[in-house]
Enzyme design. Structure first.
Site, PDB file in Angstrom:
ATOM      1  N   GLN A   1     -11.548   6.158  -6.215  1.00 57.55           N
ATOM      2  CA  GLN A   1     -12.038   6.900  -5.049  1.00 57.55           C
ATOM      3  C   GLN A   1     -13.407   7.475  -5.389  1.00 57.55           C
ATOM      4  O   GLN A   1     -13.997   7.108  -6.385  1.00 57.55           O
ATOM      5  CB  GLN A   1     -11.034   7.993  -4.664  1.00 57.55           C
ATOM      6  CG  GLN A   1      -9.729   7.459  -4.068  1.00 57.55           C
ATOM      7  CD  GLN A   1      -9.889   6.894  -2.662  1.00 57.55           C
ATOM      8  OE1 GLN A   1     -10.977   6.913  -2.080  1.00 57.55           O
ATOM      9  NE2 GLN A   1      -8.805   6.358  -2.113  1.00 57.55           N
TER      10      GLN A   1
ATOM     11  N   GLY B   1     -11.091   3.832  -0.056  1.00 58.87           N
ATOM     12  CA  GLY B   1     -12.015   4.738   0.613  1.00 58.87           C
ATOM     13  C   GLY B   1     -13.333   4.115   1.010  1.00 58.87           C
ATOM     14  O   GLY B   1     -14.328   4.810   1.200  1.00 58.87           O
TER      15      GLY B   1
ATOM     16  N   ASP C   1      -7.820  -7.360   1.721  1.00 60.24           N
ATOM     17  CA  ASP C   1      -6.839  -7.401   2.808  1.00 60.24           C
ATOM     18  C   ASP C   1      -7.473  -6.730   4.005  1.00 60.24           C
ATOM     19  O   ASP C   1      -8.359  -5.884   3.854  1.00 60.24           O
ATOM     20  CB  ASP C   1      -5.579  -6.605   2.448  1.00 60.24           C
ATOM     21  CG  ASP C   1      -5.774  -5.117   2.669  1.00 60.24           C
ATOM     22  OD1 ASP C   1      -6.474  -4.497   1.839  1.00 60.24           O
ATOM     23  OD2 ASP C   1      -5.302  -4.576   3.671  1.00 60.24           O
TER      24      ASP C   1
ATOM     25  N   CYS D   1     -13.371 -25.951  11.404  1.00 58.07           N
ATOM     26  CA  CYS D   1     -12.057 -25.430  11.004  1.00 58.07           C
ATOM     27  C   CYS D   1     -10.966 -26.490  11.190  1.00 58.07           C
ATOM     28  O   CYS D   1     -10.968 -27.217  12.182  1.00 58.07           O
ATOM     29  CB  CYS D   1     -11.730 -24.196  11.839  1.00 58.07           C
ATOM     30  SG  CYS D   1     -10.164 -23.428  11.396  1.00 58.07           S
TER      31      CYS D   1
ATOM     32  N   ASP E   1      -2.617   8.209  -3.269  1.00 62.50           N
ATOM     33  CA  ASP E   1      -3.930   8.808  -3.512  1.00 62.50           C
ATOM     34  C   ASP E   1      -4.315   9.717  -2.355  1.00 62.50           C
ATOM     35  O   ASP E   1      -3.712   9.690  -1.284  1.00 62.50           O
ATOM     36  CB  ASP E   1      -5.004   7.722  -3.728  1.00 62.50           C
ATOM     37  CG  ASP E   1      -5.112   6.767  -2.542  1.00 62.50           C
ATOM     38  OD1 ASP E   1      -4.174   6.713  -1.727  1.00 62.50           O
ATOM     39  OD2 ASP E   1      -6.129   6.060  -2.444  1.00 62.50           O
TER      40      ASP E   1
ATOM     41  N   HIS F   1      -5.723 -18.971  13.589  1.00 65.11           N
ATOM     42  CA  HIS F   1      -7.100 -19.364  13.272  1.00 65.11           C
ATOM     43  C   HIS F   1      -7.796 -18.304  12.419  1.00 65.11           C
ATOM     44  O   HIS F   1      -8.436 -18.630  11.412  1.00 65.11           O
ATOM     45  CB  HIS F   1      -7.899 -19.610  14.553  1.00 65.11           C
ATOM     46  CG  HIS F   1      -9.368 -19.706  14.293  1.00 65.11           C
ATOM     47  ND1 HIS F   1      -9.967 -20.855  13.826  1.00 65.11           N
ATOM     48  CD2 HIS F   1     -10.352 -18.776  14.359  1.00 65.11           C
ATOM     49  CE1 HIS F   1     -11.255 -20.626  13.627  1.00 65.11           C
ATOM     50  NE2 HIS F   1     -11.518 -19.380  13.936  1.00 65.11           N
TER      51      HIS F   1
ATOM     52  N   CYS G   1      -7.416 -25.203  15.932  1.00 64.30           N
ATOM     53  CA  CYS G   1      -8.657 -25.967  16.103  1.00 64.30           C
ATOM     54  C   CYS G   1      -8.411 -27.477  16.101  1.00 64.30           C
ATOM     55  O   CYS G   1      -9.182 -28.227  16.684  1.00 64.30           O
ATOM     56  CB  CYS G   1      -9.656 -25.597  15.006  1.00 64.30           C
ATOM     57  SG  CYS G   1     -10.264 -23.901  15.180  1.00 64.30           S
TER      58      CYS G   1
ATOM     59  N   CYS H   1      -7.599 -25.613  11.156  1.00 62.95           N
ATOM     60  CA  CYS H   1      -6.343 -24.893  11.386  1.00 62.95           C
ATOM     61  C   CYS H   1      -5.588 -25.532  12.557  1.00 62.95           C
ATOM     62  O   CYS H   1      -6.154 -26.311  13.316  1.00 62.95           O
ATOM     63  CB  CYS H   1      -6.622 -23.408  11.651  1.00 62.95           C
ATOM     64  SG  CYS H   1      -7.018 -23.036  13.364  1.00 62.95           S
TER      65      CYS H   1
ATOM     66  N   ASP I   1       0.858  -1.169   0.000  1.00 64.59           N
ATOM     67  CA  ASP I   1       0.000   0.000   0.000  1.00 64.59           C
ATOM     68  C   ASP I   1       0.905   1.233   0.000  1.00 64.59           C
ATOM     69  O   ASP I   1       2.012   1.202   0.515  1.00 64.59           O
ATOM     70  CB  ASP I   1      -0.911  -0.021   1.228  1.00 64.59           C
ATOM     71  CG  ASP I   1      -2.017   1.003   1.113  1.00 64.59           C
ATOM     72  OD1 ASP I   1      -2.101   1.677   0.056  1.00 64.59           O
ATOM     73  OD2 ASP I   1      -2.797   1.137   2.067  1.00 64.59           O
ATOM     74  N   SER I   2       0.405   2.330  -0.589  1.00 63.70           N
ATOM     75  CA  SER I   2       1.266   3.483  -0.838  1.00 63.70           C
ATOM     76  C   SER I   2       1.516   4.336   0.391  1.00 63.70           C
ATOM     77  O   SER I   2       2.420   5.157   0.387  1.00 63.70           O
ATOM     78  CB  SER I   2       0.616   4.364  -1.903  1.00 63.70           C
ATOM     79  OG  SER I   2      -0.585   4.909  -1.388  1.00 63.70           O
ATOM     80  N   GLY I   3       0.698   4.184   1.412  1.00 63.45           N
ATOM     81  CA  GLY I   3       0.828   5.059   2.571  1.00 63.45           C
ATOM     82  C   GLY I   3      -0.141   6.220   2.554  1.00 63.45           C
ATOM     83  O   GLY I   3      -0.201   6.987   3.506  1.00 63.45           O
ATOM     84  N   GLY I   4      -0.913   6.346   1.472  1.00 63.11           N
ATOM     85  CA  GLY I   4      -1.896   7.431   1.402  1.00 63.11           C
ATOM     86  C   GLY I   4      -2.841   7.404   2.601  1.00 63.11           C
ATOM     87  O   GLY I   4      -3.053   8.412   3.267  1.00 63.11           O
ATOM     88  N   PHE I   5      -3.337   6.221   2.905  1.00 62.82           N
ATOM     89  CA  PHE I   5      -4.289   6.084   4.017  1.00 62.82           C
ATOM     90  C   PHE I   5      -3.648   6.523   5.337  1.00 62.82           C
ATOM     91  O   PHE I   5      -4.241   7.257   6.113  1.00 62.82           O
ATOM     92  CB  PHE I   5      -4.782   4.633   4.103  1.00 62.82           C
ATOM     93  CG  PHE I   5      -5.784   4.406   5.184  1.00 62.82           C
ATOM     94  CD1 PHE I   5      -7.119   4.734   4.996  1.00 62.82           C
ATOM     95  CD2 PHE I   5      -5.397   3.871   6.406  1.00 62.82           C
ATOM     96  CE1 PHE I   5      -8.051   4.536   6.011  1.00 62.82           C
ATOM     97  CE2 PHE I   5      -6.326   3.673   7.420  1.00 62.82           C
ATOM     98  CZ  PHE I   5      -7.655   4.000   7.216  1.00 62.82           C
TER      99      PHE I   5
HETATM  100 ZN   LIG Z   1      -9.278 -22.793  13.441  1.00 60.25          ZN
END
Ligand SMILES: [Zn+2]
Length: 404
Positions: free
Chosen positions: A220, A248, A298, A336, A146, A367, A341, A338, A92-96
């Site tokens: 945006q 956004g 993400d 699950c 952005d 998890h 679990c 994982c 990510d560009s860092g704009g946020f």
């Molecule tokens: Zn799990």
């Protein structure tokens, strides 16, 4: 071509499965990308991530610029080598982050002047400097710089930010092309660096050998349908992009507004490019996003929640710290598979949390990340089998039926 997106389901429907090929391998979509803001998905090792089925991960240009410094990452061979993740990475560009520093920044057309949240040092991000930072980090996909505004901004402010983001996209594109031509040998402008970083960075050998990168623009326009459409149109006039980010959203606006904006964006973008919905990562948002044509997601939620005891399950969210789990022999989620679990009870995990054992944080993060990675894998299977509508309806009904 190092980048290619192939749809595996009919283009006539918004929800789709595909494969996004990158220089560091393919990503079967839809997919959830775990977030390693500081080049680490908190509490998880790259081997854990691979074992969970994570394909592509995300990191952050703003944070890595401040610590350890993108020049140091570059000198260490780039982000893949530095963090020992050989799969695809997106930065990510860092704009946020920069625009979140409300009292610490000044916005101009040239760029944003801000003070580091760490030491108050003065910094200046422009589309050009951010491209150099993301080039130094060396991720496969890099995001444009952005102008980000709060989710429910009125139309005037949302338009100003959207139009500036388009102007900045053109500058990002020009600098991105220039850097590709120059290659990795150009010394960085010293203005980008703190004195310590400049001294160290310029003294370090430049060992990074970067493959090709793809620059993603960001749609945006806040919660204004006409602005979202204008943003998508403007972006497509500025280049032939490998993929497109949608920014956004999920920043305080009501969910129906977010879903409506996804529908507008879906219609305005070409079907044959991957769409990445930035920072959106609760399970229900992922399912609703896939329904509206999103391919990549993400969010820090699975690891951040995991550190406070929050757990995603097929039957909604729970908090492991609650007293009702004191003698509960069941796993976090019966469905699950994982590592948390497969072996551990809710009672044991609650005990780890109450006693602040590090293993508790780690197992819950494992998890939660696994839950979202697998959710997208299940969605993909349903899409390829032509039963996504029924699958997603059933999944959402169950997830919300017992949620407290
Ligand atoms: Zn799990």
């Amino acid at each position: 071509m190092p980048f290619r997106f192939t749809l595996e389901t009919p283009a006539a429907q918004p929800a789709r499965a595909g494969v996004f090929e990158t220089p560091h391998g393919p990503v079967a979509t839809p997919a959830f990308m775990p977030v390693g803001t500081l080049a680490s998905v908190k509490a998880l090792d790259p081997d854990d991530l691979r074992a969970l089925g994570a394909q592509m991960i995300l990191s952050n240009a703003y944070h890595l610029h401040l610590r350890p410094g993108d020049e140091i990452v570059r000198a260490m061979g780039g982000l893949h080598a530095f963090m020992q993740w050989d799969g695809p990475i997106l930065t990510d560009s860092g704009g946020f982050q920069v625009f979140s520093l409300e009292t610490l920044r000044t916005i101009r057309e040239e760029g944003v002047e801000f003070r580091s949240h760490l030491d108050g040092s003065r910094r200046f991000f422009t589309p050009e400097t951010v491209m150099r930072i993301e080039r130094n980090l060396g991720a496969d996909v890099i995001m444009q710089f952005d102008h980000v505004v709060p989710g429910q901004s009125e139309a005037g402010l949302a338009r100003e930010a959207m139009e500036r983001s388009l102007r900045w996209l053109a500058r990002c594109r020009d600098e991105f092309v220039r850097l590709e031509d120059v290659g990795p040998a150009e010394p960085p402008p010293e203005a980008m660096l703190s004195p310590e970083q400049a001294a160290l960075g310029l003294a370090l050998p430049r060992t990074a050998r970067y493959g090709e990168q793809a620059l993603f623009p960001i749609v945006q326009g806040g919660i204004h349908a006409d602005l979202r459409r204008a943003s998508a149109r403007g972006i497509m006039e500025l280049g032939d992009w490998v993929g497109v980010g949608i920014g956004g959203l999920s920043v305080g606006e009501p969910k129906p507004d977010m879903y409506a904006m996804l529908e507008e964006t879906h219609e305005a973008l070409p079907a044959d490019r991957p769409r990445y919905l930035m920072g959106v990562g609760f399970p229900e948002d992922l399912v609703e996003g896939v329904r509206r044509g999103v391919d990549l997601f993400d969010c820090v939620a699975p690891t951040r929640m995991g550190r406070t005891g929050g757990v995603f399950t097929t039957d909604g969210r729970l908090n492991i710290k609650r007293a009702e789990f004191r003698v509960d022999p069941r796993p976090l989620d019966e469905a699950c598979d994982c590592p948390a679990c497969r072996r551990f009870s809710r009672a044991y995990l609650r005990h780890l949390f109450v006693t602040e054992e590090i293993l508790g944080l780690r197992l819950l993060s494992l998890h939660n990340v696994h839950f979202l990675v697998r959710l997208m894998r299940d969605a993909r299977t349903a899409l390829r089998d032509g039963r996504f509508d029924a699958w997603s309806t059933d999944w959402l009904a169950r997830y919300f039926s017992t949620r407290t």
